[in-house]
Every structure is written in structure tokens, then in C-alpha cells.
Motif scaffolding. Structure first.
Motif, PDB file in Angstrom:
ATOM      1  N   ALA A   1      75.393  10.137 106.150  1.00 22.19           N
ATOM      2  CA  ALA A   1      75.885   8.804 105.776  1.00 22.19           C
ATOM      3  C   ALA A   1      75.474   8.449 104.352  1.00 22.19           C
ATOM      4  O   ALA A   1      74.479   8.964 103.816  1.00 22.19           O
ATOM      5  CB  ALA A   1      75.347   7.757 106.742  1.00 22.19           C
ATOM      6  N   ASN A   2      76.225   7.565 103.744  1.00 18.86           N
ATOM      7  CA  ASN A   2      75.848   7.050 102.434  1.00 18.86           C
ATOM      8  C   ASN A   2      74.536   6.279 102.540  1.00 18.86           C
ATOM      9  O   ASN A   2      74.280   5.605 103.531  1.00 18.86           O
ATOM     10  CB  ASN A   2      76.935   6.116 101.892  1.00 18.86           C
ATOM     11  N   GLY A   3      73.698   6.390 101.512  1.00 19.80           N
ATOM     12  CA  GLY A   3      72.493   5.578 101.432  1.00 19.80           C
ATOM     13  C   GLY A   3      71.244   6.183 102.044  1.00 19.80           C
ATOM     14  O   GLY A   3      70.194   5.548 102.048  1.00 19.80           O
ATOM     15  N   ILE A   4      71.319   7.410 102.553  1.00 21.80           N
ATOM     16  CA  ILE A   4      70.144   8.009 103.205  1.00 21.80           C
ATOM     17  C   ILE A   4      68.984   8.152 102.225  1.00 21.80           C
ATOM     18  O   ILE A   4      67.876   7.653 102.469  1.00 21.80           O
ATOM     19  CB  ILE A   4      70.495   9.369 103.835  1.00 21.80           C
ATOM     20  N   THR A   5      69.186   8.834 101.113  1.00 25.51           N
ATOM     21  CA  THR A   5      68.063   9.082 100.197  1.00 25.51           C
ATOM     22  C   THR A   5      67.687   7.832  99.409  1.00 25.51           C
ATOM     23  O   THR A   5      66.605   7.780  98.811  1.00 25.51           O
ATOM     24  CB  THR A   5      68.381  10.242  99.239  1.00 25.51           C
ATOM     25  N   ALA A   6      68.554   6.815  99.442  1.00 22.17           N
ATOM     26  CA  ALA A   6      68.205   5.544  98.792  1.00 22.17           C
ATOM     27  C   ALA A   6      67.123   4.798  99.557  1.00 22.17           C
ATOM     28  O   ALA A   6      66.575   3.815  99.050  1.00 22.17           O
ATOM     29  CB  ALA A   6      69.454   4.667  98.662  1.00 22.17           C
ATOM     30  N   ILE A   7      66.781   5.259 100.754  1.00 24.87           N
ATOM     31  CA  ILE A   7      65.702   4.630 101.531  1.00 24.87           C
ATOM     32  C   ILE A   7      64.405   4.635 100.747  1.00 24.87           C
ATOM     33  O   ILE A   7      63.635   3.688 100.797  1.00 24.87           O
ATOM     34  CB  ILE A   7      65.518   5.361 102.885  1.00 24.87           C
ATOM     35  N   GLY A   8      64.166   5.730 100.010  1.00 18.86           N
ATOM     36  CA  GLY A   8      62.945   5.788  99.220  1.00 18.86           C
ATOM     37  C   GLY A   8      62.644   7.180  98.721  1.00 18.86           C
ATOM     38  O   GLY A   8      63.281   8.161  99.128  1.00 18.86           O
ATOM     39  N   PRO A   9      61.657   7.324  97.840  1.00 16.17           N
ATOM     40  CA  PRO A   9      61.394   8.598  97.158  1.00 16.17           C
ATOM     41  C   PRO A   9      60.839   9.712  98.053  1.00 16.17           C
ATOM     42  O   PRO A   9      60.766  10.858  97.614  1.00 16.17           O
ATOM     43  CB  PRO A   9      60.385   8.220  96.076  1.00 16.17           C
ATOM     44  N   TYR A  10      60.468   9.388  99.285  1.00 16.57           N
ATOM     45  CA  TYR A  10      59.962  10.414 100.195  1.00 16.57           C
ATOM     46  C   TYR A  10      61.051  10.911 101.155  1.00 16.57           C
ATOM     47  O   TYR A  10      60.780  11.733 102.020  1.00 16.57           O
ATOM     48  CB  TYR A  10      58.759   9.886 100.985  1.00 16.57           C
ATOM     49  N   VAL A  11      62.283  10.422 100.978  1.00 18.00           N
ATOM     50  CA  VAL A  11      63.386  10.787 101.871  1.00 18.00           C
ATOM     51  C   VAL A  11      64.302  11.790 101.161  1.00 18.00           C
ATOM     52  O   VAL A  11      64.865  11.491 100.099  1.00 18.00           O
ATOM     53  CB  VAL A  11      64.188   9.549 102.298  1.00 18.00           C
ATOM     54  N   PHE A  12      64.450  12.972 101.772  1.00 19.82           N
ATOM     55  CA  PHE A  12      65.280  14.052 101.248  1.00 19.82           C
ATOM     56  C   PHE A  12      66.335  14.395 102.299  1.00 19.82           C
ATOM     57  O   PHE A  12      66.191  14.086 103.477  1.00 19.82           O
ATOM     58  CB  PHE A  12      64.436  15.311 101.005  1.00 19.82           C
ATOM     59  N   ARG A  13      67.390  15.079 101.857  1.00 19.38           N
ATOM     60  CA  ARG A  13      68.303  15.686 102.832  1.00 19.38           C
ATOM     61  C   ARG A  13      68.897  16.967 102.254  1.00 19.38           C
ATOM     62  O   ARG A  13      69.150  17.065 101.044  1.00 19.38           O
ATOM     63  CB  ARG A  13      69.400  14.724 103.263  1.00 19.38           C
TER      64      ARG A  13
ATOM     65  N   ILE B   1      53.488  18.181  98.465  1.00 15.57           N
ATOM     66  CA  ILE B   1      54.716  18.769  99.016  1.00 15.57           C
ATOM     67  C   ILE B   1      55.935  18.002  98.514  1.00 15.57           C
ATOM     68  O   ILE B   1      56.948  18.599  98.143  1.00 15.57           O
ATOM     69  CB  ILE B   1      54.674  18.782 100.559  1.00 15.57           C
ATOM     70  N   LYS B   2      55.837  16.682  98.507  1.00 15.90           N
ATOM     71  CA  LYS B   2      56.950  15.867  97.998  1.00 15.90           C
ATOM     72  C   LYS B   2      57.282  16.240  96.561  1.00 15.90           C
ATOM     73  O   LYS B   2      58.455  16.415  96.202  1.00 15.90           O
ATOM     74  CB  LYS B   2      56.582  14.383  98.095  1.00 15.90           C
ATOM     75  N   ASP B   3      56.270  16.384  95.718  1.00 15.47           N
ATOM     76  CA  ASP B   3      56.490  16.729  94.318  1.00 15.47           C
ATOM     77  C   ASP B   3      57.050  18.143  94.171  1.00 15.47           C
ATOM     78  O   ASP B   3      57.841  18.410  93.251  1.00 15.47           O
ATOM     79  CB  ASP B   3      55.176  16.614  93.534  1.00 15.47           C
ATOM     80  N   ALA B   4      56.660  19.042  95.075  1.00  4.65           N
ATOM     81  CA  ALA B   4      57.142  20.426  95.011  1.00  4.65           C
ATOM     82  C   ALA B   4      58.569  20.557  95.529  1.00  4.65           C
ATOM     83  O   ALA B   4      59.351  21.368  95.019  1.00  4.65           O
ATOM     84  CB  ALA B   4      56.213  21.342  95.795  1.00  4.65           C
ATOM     85  N   LEU B   5      58.922  19.765  96.543  1.00  3.56           N
ATOM     86  CA  LEU B   5      60.253  19.865  97.158  1.00  3.56           C
ATOM     87  C   LEU B   5      61.379  19.695  96.145  1.00  3.56           C
ATOM     88  O   LEU B   5      62.364  20.444  96.156  1.00  3.56           O
ATOM     89  CB  LEU B   5      60.413  18.795  98.245  1.00  3.56           C
ATOM     90  N   ILE B   6      61.246  18.720  95.282  1.00  2.00           N
ATOM     91  CA  ILE B   6      62.318  18.397  94.350  1.00  2.00           C
ATOM     92  C   ILE B   6      62.591  19.556  93.395  1.00  2.00           C
ATOM     93  O   ILE B   6      63.680  19.653  92.804  1.00  2.00           O
ATOM     94  CB  ILE B   6      61.993  17.097  93.567  1.00  2.00           C
TER      95      ILE B   6
END
Length: 379
Positions: free
Chosen positions: A132-144, A335-340
Motif C-alpha cells: 500500500a501507499n504510505g508504508i515507509t512513510a511511517i518512519g525511518p525504521y520501516v523498510f519494505r 542494522i537499520k543504518d546497514a540495511l539502507i
């Protein structure tokens, strides 16, 4: 044995490290959380995802695990497709199990409930099927790792227009689910952009089983196609009832990601033939990594074939494993910083995250058509 050896070599290559045979003093498992629909009508998605994770988990651990020899482990929580249950699962995995990362949930509705909790607690959460639209807009820890519908549906509709000359359509969508409503919004905008006339827009609820009123109205309008945003159970019922009510086979269905499951053919049978869906993956991709995955999946799960959801889950666990290795510790912030920054080539093809934590490459969409109860590449 030859097949297993090949898979292990591919797994080691996917991880991009020489983990096999590595020795490390700390052999404590690195436990991640996973929230999936494992019971209820939408478990068809969650079980496919769980199987993809479990197959990847076995391959990663046989190739040496993470962090120089620590096994990876998954703690599953069943959301049963309920937002509140997904929310409680996220709280439980973060608070009780202290996981450094969560995989899932299955549906966008659930991510809109669980994602804010993970983001607030600064634990990365990675959706593999939330489009759905807006998933990663939840916040900086949300990826897909799943392509949003806004990248897939326009390709599907443009292909239908070009190949079949559709000019007039009816639209149906589930109006009580974030995913199906978001997909409808994309469908509406895409149809308008392509200049395809919408004769009627009909809605239904996720628990509905009788669609005769909507389909009778659509039949009288004689559209070229029916554009449908639904989860697979409802979609199967709609397609079956459409044919029972005499809507001819020439009026085919064009679906969003919810229809992209072999279960559509299993349930609806011949009524589903001609259905078009867009997908970032196809089971017949000839590359070695994909074919090894497909064969291993069928071997492990009694001949069942993987779908897009299993493939995305399989690749995602390798992506997460790479991030853990790059982080150097099972630490959420690292992990968050590495994922991107992760780059990975797996069964889905090359993958990296954009700066919005969505898939960076959106060019790999193919259009599939169902024939004889199975999806095939549209020629």
C-alpha cells in the motif's frame, strides 16, 4: 547431494562472504521476529512467506550463519490477519524477546498498526508483502522489499490496453482494507491517465461472500474487463460468481497484488483463466539462483510451488543477514543504518533500497496470465 551443494554455494555467494567453516567464540543464535498470518483465510499469504523465510534460514545457517558463525533464528508470531494482534505481536517481540529486527507483518493494514510501534522503539521492521501507499512513510525504521502497487498496477493496465485494446472497464475493490483501498486508488488514477472509461465502481467488504448484486450490474454494462482489487479469498469468490452469473470469459479480470497467488487457480479453477496480474517475479525465470530456489522449495514442501510472496521472503532474509554482518552486531540501530546500504542479487534479481527505504529498482515488472489454473508469462 549435488543439488544441495549447489544451493549452498549459491547461498554463500548471496551472502557475499566466506562464512562456511568460519570459527567464532560466540555461537549464540541471533533471533529475529516475524509477524505473519499463519491462521485464518489470509494464511495463504503468510504461510508462503514463512516457507520462504524457513528455506532461506536453512541455507544461511548451512553457509555459516551471520557474524562469523552465529546461527540465525526466527521467532514467529501469528497475526491471524488482525491489526490488534499484529500490534500486540510487535510489542511482544520487542519487549519480551528483545529482537533487533522484525520481519512482516503480512498485510498493509497490519503494518499500519505494528510499524509505528517498531519505529517508536527504534527497531527496524521489514515488510516483504506490504504494497500500500504510505508504508515507509511511517518512519525511518520501516523498510519494505515488496514493490508498491503504484509501480506494478500501471504496467499491468497499460499492457492490457496495448495487447487487448480494452476501452471500457468495471472496477471492484474491497473498501475496508488499507491494501485493497490503496490499490484501488492506484487503479483509478492509472485508468484515468490511460483514458480507459470506468463504467461503474463497486465495493465489497472483506467478509462478504455474495457479490451477485455488484456482478449483475456489471454484466448489464458489458465491460471489456473487470479491474479487481481484493485479497485472494474474495477474488476467487468474485471470479467464480461472475462466470456463474453468465459474465463471459472474454470479460477477463485484471488484478492487483492480492490476486497474485496460485491459490486463485486452486479455488476458482477455470473461472480464473485469463486473469492478468503484474509481478516482480516469475517462477519460470531461467537464472540458476531462481531455479535452485524453485527446486529446493518444491523438494522441501512436498511439490508445492513457490509464489511471489515466498520468493520475496527468501531474498529478504538474505538482505537482512547481509545487514547484520555489515552492522557487526545484532544491534537495531546499526542494522537499520546497514540495511539502507545493502546490495543483493537473489531470486528476484538485483536489489537495493532507495532513500525512502522502498525497492530502488522498479523496472522488473512482468505481466502474468492465468491459464489452466496456473499463472504463465503473458506472451
Amino acid at each position: 547431494m549435488r543439488s544441495m551443494s549447489r544451493r549452498m554455494l549459491l547461498a554463500a555467494a548471496m551472502l557475499g562472504s566466506s562464512l562456511t567453516g568460519a570459527l567464532a567464540q560466540d555461537k549464540t543464535p541471533v533471533k529475529l521476529g516475524a509477524i505473519e498470518i499463519l491462521t485464518g483465510p489470509n494464511s495463504r499469504y503468510g504461510i508462503a512467506i514463512q516457507r520462504g523465510f524457513d528455506l532461506a534460514l536453512a541455507d544461511i545457517n548451512k553457509a555459516g550463519g551471520v557474524l562469523g558463525g552465529r546461527p540465525l533464528a526466527l521467532a514467529y508470531e501469528d497475526s491471524a490477519g488482525a491489526k490488534e494482534q499484529a500490534l500486540n505481536a510487535a510489542r511482544k517481540l520487542i519487549g519480551r524477546d528483545k529482537v533487533p529486527l522484525i520481519l512482516g507483518p503480512t498485510l498493509s493494514n497490519e503494518m499500519f498498526a505494528a510499524g509505528p510501534v517498531a519505529n517508536e522503539r527504534k527497531v527496524p521492521i521489514v515488510g516483504t508483502s506490504t504494497t500500500a501507499n504510505g508504508i515507509t512513510a511511517i518512519g525511518p525504521y520501516v523498510f519494505r522489499t515488496s514493490l508498491p502497487e503504484s509501480d506494478v498496477i500501471p504496467v499491468t493496465l497499460k499492457t492490457a490496453q496495448t495487447k487487448f485494446g480494452i476501452k471500457r472497464v468495471a472496477v471492484m475493490y474491497g473498501n475496508d482494507d488499507a491494501f485493497t483501498k490503496s490499490a484501488y486508488d492506484v487503479m483509478k488514477a492509472s485508468l484515468e491517465k490511460l483514458g480507459i472509461e470506468t463504467l461503474t465502481t463497486e465495493t465489497f467488504g472483506s467478509k462478504d461472500s455474495d457479490f451477485s448484486a455488484q456482478l449483475t450490474k456489471i454484466k448489464a454494462l458489458n465491460p471489456d474487463a473487470i479491474v479487481l482489487s481484493a485479497l485472494v479469498e474474495a477474488a476467487s469468490g468474485i471470479e467464480l460468481q461472475a462466470r456463474q452469473l453468465g459474465i463471459p470469459d472474454k470479460v477477463f479480470f485484471i488484478g492487483g497484488n492480492g490476486l497474485n497467488s496460485p491459490k486463485l487457480g486452486d479455488i476458482a479453477g477455470k473461472a480464473a483463466d485469463g486473469t492478468l496480474v503484474g509481478s516482480p517475479w516469475f517462477i519460470g525465470k531461467p537464472d540458476a539462483a531462481n531455479q535452485a530456489f524453485v527446486n529446493a522449495f518444491k523438494d522441501k514442501y512436498g511439490g508445492d510451488q513457490p509464489d511471489q510472496f515466498a520468493a520475496q521472503a527468501y531474498d529478504t532474509l538474505f538482505i537482512v543477514a547481509k545487514a547484520i554482518d555489515a552492522a557487526g552486531a545484532p544491534d537495531s540501530e546499526k542494522i537499520k543504518d546497514a540495511l539502507i546500504k545493502v546490495k543483493h542479487t537473489g531470486v528476484m534479481g538485483p536489489f537495493s533500497f532507495s532513500d525512502t527505504r522502498d525497492p530502488a529498482d522498479t523496472s522488473g515488472v512482468v505481466v502474468l496470465v492465468m491459464k489452466g489454473g496456473k499463472f504463465q508469462l503473458l506472451q
